[in-house]
Motif scaffolding. Structure first.
Motif: not given
Length: 206
Positions: A178-189
């Motif tokens: 899968e490719i995410e181009l519109i990211e709901p989260s950058l996993y900053l935590a």
């Protein structure tokens, strides 16, 4: 479950070699899990039959694992959400090795996560019992992610600023799932450094 028990009338959808929630294309490189796009309920059974049971059915547009169903028999098809759908083989390594996610900013792979599924599930999302762990950037995964984002940019006709590439070990190699181009989260935590990489990308672009 025997393959023939998943058979039903209908024609399979379009074959693709790489898959994202809203972007698919027919290419042999980068390598991806074979995917069928099924536009209606009449084509869905035949698309599942291309892989045999078990197979994974997911909405073509979705997030957080919502609507993902593992089809082990025909009865499971009655539990899928409203289409259109994507159909993929069940890649068993998601239960053992997990999913590798590489973040690419401005064409450069910067960070990586290993996402593992919860018990008795294939979804790696935390609210489904999964967990995400930062891991050192693997050269092979980084190279595959960089090629994938470049290929996606060619398809849509632009130099993509950002993308996250999810990968699985399948049939002896690492493939794109899968490719995410519109990211709901950058996993900053999990990866606070992604904020700096994102800011650097914005400074360059603006």
């Amino acid at each position: 479950m025997r393959r023939e028990e998943c058979r039903a009338a209908g024609s399979p959808g379009t074959t693709h070699t790489s898959v994202g929630p809203t972007l698919t294309w027919s290419r042999s490189d980068p390598p991806g899990t074979t995917t069928f796009a099924s536009l209606n309920s009449s084509t869905l059974p035949a698309a599942v039959d291309e892989f045999g049971c078990p197979a994974v059915v997911k909405p073509r547009t979705g997030a957080d694992g919502r609507g993902v169903v593992v089809v082990r028999d025909r009865e499971a098809l009655t539990r899928v959400s409203q289409g259109p759908w994507l159909v993929q083989p069940l890649v068993e390594s998601v239960r053992t090795d997990g999913e590798q996610s590489v973040f690419v900013f401005d064409g450069r792979a910067t960070s990586q996560l290993r996402k593992v599924a919860g018990n008795d599930d294939i979804r790696v999302h935390e609210h489904h019992g999964g967990a995400s762990h930062p891991t050192p950037l693997d050269p092979a995964a980084a190279a595959l992610a960089t090629r994938t984002i470049a290929s996606a940019g060619e398809v849509v006709g632009t130099n993509l600023a950002y993308g996250r590439v999810d990968m699985l070990h399948h049939q002896g190699r690492l493939v794109v799932s899968e490719i995410e181009l519109i990211e709901p989260s950058l996993y900053l935590a999990e990866i606070p450094e992604n904020a700096e990489a994102f800011a650097d990308m914005l400074r360059t672009r603006l």
